[in-house]
Design a protein around this motif. Structure first.
Motif, short mmCIF file in Angstrom:
data_model
loop_
_atom_site.label_atom_id
_atom_site.label_comp_id
_atom_site.label_asym_id
_atom_site.label_seq_id
_atom_site.Cartn_x
_atom_site.Cartn_y
_atom_site.Cartn_z
N SER A 81 0.84 -1.19 0.00
CA SER A 81 0.00 0.00 0.00
C SER A 81 0.88 1.25 0.00
O SER A 81 2.11 1.16 0.05
N TYR A 82 0.23 2.40 -0.04
CA TYR A 82 0.97 3.67 -0.13
C TYR A 82 1.53 4.08 1.22
O TYR A 82 0.90 3.90 2.26
N GLY A 83 2.73 4.66 1.18
CA GLY A 83 3.33 5.25 2.37
C GLY A 83 4.31 6.32 1.95
O GLY A 83 5.09 6.11 1.01
N GLU A 84 4.29 7.45 2.62
CA GLU A 84 5.21 8.54 2.24
C GLU A 84 6.66 8.10 2.43
O GLU A 84 7.54 8.44 1.66
N THR A 85 6.88 7.34 3.51
CA THR A 85 8.23 6.81 3.76
C THR A 85 8.20 5.30 3.53
O THR A 85 7.46 4.59 4.21
N PRO A 86 8.96 4.80 2.55
CA PRO A 86 8.97 3.34 2.28
C PRO A 86 9.37 2.56 3.53
O PRO A 86 10.35 2.89 4.19
N SER A 87 8.58 1.55 3.85
CA SER A 87 8.88 0.73 5.02
C SER A 87 8.21 -0.62 4.87
O SER A 87 7.37 -0.82 3.99
N ALA A 88 8.58 -1.54 5.74
CA ALA A 88 7.97 -2.87 5.71
C ALA A 88 7.74 -3.35 7.14
O ALA A 88 8.60 -3.18 8.00
N LYS A 89 6.57 -3.93 7.35
CA LYS A 89 6.29 -4.60 8.62
C LYS A 89 6.34 -6.09 8.33
O LYS A 89 5.57 -6.59 7.51
#
Length: 730
Positions: A94-102
């Motif tokens: 999904s979209y996120g301003e800061t790329p990250s992963a959970k």
């Protein structure tokens, strides 16, 4: 003229706040809370529903990541690709301003199951190798004795289920990892990602330290298009991990559209269709689109057609018929008929080529083809004289734009229409309630103004006496009505508990599939030197139940039971019905012909008091029950285990029913406590509210002219506020 929410909300709340001595403070607080909370409700609704949720199901060879990269990201390799089938983690993007992963890792129970399946792989390899040695033994006395191969040499030739191979691969990776992975089992980890293509290598890459224990990944990417789309990319194999399979189905059940991808080179085989059936949830998916991927290979496999136009029509017809026939055959023998009918209803398939789409983009931008694209284009030119090496022609042939235009955009527009309609209804419902509250404020302000105009302190004192006498005369009747309401609610909730038990029987179906396997066995027969070896074939029939059916049954039972229970609770504690019953009883205590008595002075505080009689909705967590199923049947349920699965389902549904009934009992207890309190205090509280209002008016008499002017100003503003709320836009 439309008025923006931001322009009026503060103005109205501040304006009303300046006149709180002219009407009930309770009305002001209720209006303020509803108006200030409206924007948050609409924004939350927009945020929750904005993105079109896309699921994708297909085996590894289907080319899922390439398809999604072409469909959503104009051919750019935005989505990470798994290195091997088993490292293909379930991924929500999904979209996120800061790329990250959970990242969620397998728990200890999951890992025990994986190790057990890896052990099954070793047994299967040993069995296959022993069968090979037995065959070679027969040939030992032949003229040309065989050369015995090692187990490792024969390993690629052994037919072993992919799920066992995958688990063996994970266990091997686990023991060669640089990390002590046991410490991470059952945990979650959040990581920042600078580059999506490489940032997850350590978690889903072929040599990633954490790759073998990753259960699923929730990935946030700063790609503008993901503000409109959310993706669920499923593992490309028959998932041997029941707990992850259940999470996959839960994610897919929330999707607006699910693409079922099948490689045209082996289009919609029985294994493919069976895999899709096992992966799809029983309900929740709104639309299914079947996609034949790598269609360029399918077209080039047509050696009979003389031109591309003919090959295109012939290939589509061939694959259409193949899909229809294969699904039809599966329906005849499969227990998963409902899911198959869903898939059948999505025919005919769409056909796409991510390679051709990539070539079209390269051609359009003036970039050179990649080696693979160049090789493919040469083959098309050599085989089909009417093939055109043109960006528009290639894009049309790829089928990607067609799916985007005919499927995604209409779905997106339809979803926008539904969300806009939902938010319009949300806004209109709240407008009506806000206007109604402004109406209540107007009624009370007008009534107070009339009392101020036509009454002096003595008359107001007399009114207080009349109110007190009238309320005291109905005190016992009011208590009796409220106690009667409590008895009616108790009867209704007891009936509801019985309905919860009866509802269980609607959620017990489990599909069972059957398969046969043939084993070759040998036996020595005869006596002494006359013994001979005879070979026999043994056919074994295996039955397998779909454990996810039990999960679906539990989820559906909880959803339906909560719906029934909450409807019943809302109906039982209906504030309008309670208000009407109390209104008729209370007004009977007053002389309605007395011109000094205005029933509105009672009805406004009465309505506010009744609204405080509320009941909380029943809510039950599904996950604990789902985990219980996964824990008891980590590998599914076969043969004798099916009976145990049915017993487990009965027990779990019984536990769910017991919890629902306990929740109903708790709701009943709270309602009875609230109603008992109201039965004892309702008249006193109502009297106190009315007394406060009359005391306010008595105080205003000291500055009568100024107070009347304030009422006039308030009533004028209330008319304007109603119009502003009516025309309000978010």
């Amino acid at each position: 003229m439309a008025t923006k929410y931001e322009n009026i909300s503060v103005n109205i709340v501040e304006g009303l706040g300046q006149f709180q001595d002219c009407y009930s403070t309770d009305l002001y607080l209720e209006f303020k809370e509803r108006l200030e909370g409206l924007k948050e409700k609409v924004e939350q609704s927009l945020q929750e529903g904005r993105a079109l949720k896309i699921g994708i199901v297909g085996e590894v060879k289907a080319g899922k990541s390439s398809f999604l990269n072409a469909l959503l990201f104009r051919g750019n390799n935005v989505l990470p690709q798994a290195s091997t089938p088993m490292t293909a983690a379930l991924t929500k993007i999904s979209y996120g301003e800061t790329p990250s992963a959970k990242i969620e890792f397998y728990n200890e129970k999951d890992w025990e199951n994986i190790e057990a399946l890896a052990g099954e792989y070793d047994k299967e390899v040993d069995k296959k190798y022993n069968e090979y040695l037995q065959k070679q033994e027969k040939l030992r006395n032949s003229l040309k004795p065989p050369v015995i191969k090692t187990k490792e040499e024969l390993l690629p030739t052994f037919q072993i289920p992919d799920n066992l191979k995958g688990c063996k691969e994970l266990v091997t990776m686990f023991h060669t990892s640089k990390e002590n992975l046991y410490n991470y089992l059952g945990t979650k980890k959040e990581v920042s990602i600078d580059d999506v293509k490489t940032g997850l290598d350590n978690y889903i890459g072929a040599n990633g330290s954490f790759t073998p224990i990753v259960k699923h990944v929730e990935l946030k990417i700063n790609e503008e298009i993901l503000q409109d789309f959310e993706i669920v990319d499923t593992p490309g194999l028959n998932d041997p991990i029941v707990s992850r399979c259940m999470v996959t189905k839960k994610f897919l059940s929330e999707c607006d559209v699910v693409f079922l991808l099948s490689y045209t080179g082996q289009f919609l085989t029985q294994e493919d269709i069976g895999f899709m059936c096992k992966t799809l949830p029983g309900e929740g998916v709104k639309e299914i689109i079947i996609v034949g991927s790598k269609f360029d290979s399918g077209l080039l496999d047509d050696n009979k057609s003389k031109d591309l136009r003919t090959a295109l029509a012939a290939s589509k017809y061939r694959y259409d018929e193949q899909a229809r026939e294969n699904i039809k055959r599966m329906i005849a023998v499969s227990p998963n008929k409902e899911r198959l009918y869903k898939i059948q209803g999505s025919l005919p398939p769409k056909y796409v080529s991510s390679y051709l789409y990539g070539a079209a983009l390269a051609k359009k931008s003036g970039k050179p083809y990649s080696l693979e694209q160049e090789h493919m284009i040469k083959r098309f030119k050599a085989q089909f004289p009417d093939f055109v090496d043109d960006a528009g022609f290639l894009a049309g042939l790829s089928g990607i734009s067609d799916i985007h235009k005919k499927n995604l955009l209409p779905l997106k527009e339809e979803k926008k229409r539904i969300i806009d309609e939902k938010n319009e209804n949300l806004l209109n419902d709240n407008k009506l309630k806000l206007i109604s509250l402004l109406g209540d404020i107007t009624e009370q302000a007008r009534s107070n103004k009339e009392s101020l105009e036509h009454s002096d302190k003595q008359q107001l004192e007399k009114k207080l006496e009349v109110v007190q006498k009238g309320l005291n005369s109905v005190r016992r009747d009011v208590k009796g009505v409220i106690e009667g309401i409590a008895i009616d609610i108790e009867k209704e909730l007891l009936r509801l508990k019985n309905e919860m038990e009866a509802e269980v029987s609607n959620h017990t179906d489990i599909s069972v599939s059957s398969s046969t396997e043939t084993n070759l066995t040998k036996r020595k027969e005869g006596w002494w030197i006359f013994k001979t070896t005879k070979y026999y074939t043994e056919t074994i029939t295996n039955h397998e139940a779909d454990v996810s059916d039990v999960v679906d049954n539990i989820r559906q039972y909880i959803v339906e039971s909560k719906r029934i229970a909450n409807l019943c609770l809302d109906k039982s504690v209906d504030s309008h019905v309670i208000e009407q019953k109390l209104k008729s009883i209370i007004l009977a205590g007053f002389d309605m012909s007395d011109t000094s008595f205005d029933e509105k002075e009672i009805l406004v505080p009465l309505s506010l008091l009744v609204k405080k009689i509320k009941v909380s909705n029943i809510n039950i967590d599904t996950d604990s029950y789902v985990e219980e199923v996964a824990g008891q049947f980590p590998y599914g349920a076969k043969n004798s285990e099916i009976h145990r699965l049915k017993i487990a389902q009965t027990k779990i549904l019984g536990n769910v029913c017991n919890q629902l009934q306990s929740e109903i009992d708790e709701s009943l207890r709270k309602i009875k406590v609230e109603l008992a309190y109201q039965a004892d205090t309702f008249v006193d509280t109502l009297h106190e509210k009315m007394m406060q209002n009359i005391e306010n008016i008595k105080h205003q008499i000291q500055n009568k002219e100024e107070s009347l002017l304030r009422y006039e100003t308030l009533l004028t503003q209330l008319g304007e506020y109603k119009l502003q709320v009516k025309e309000m836009e978010m």
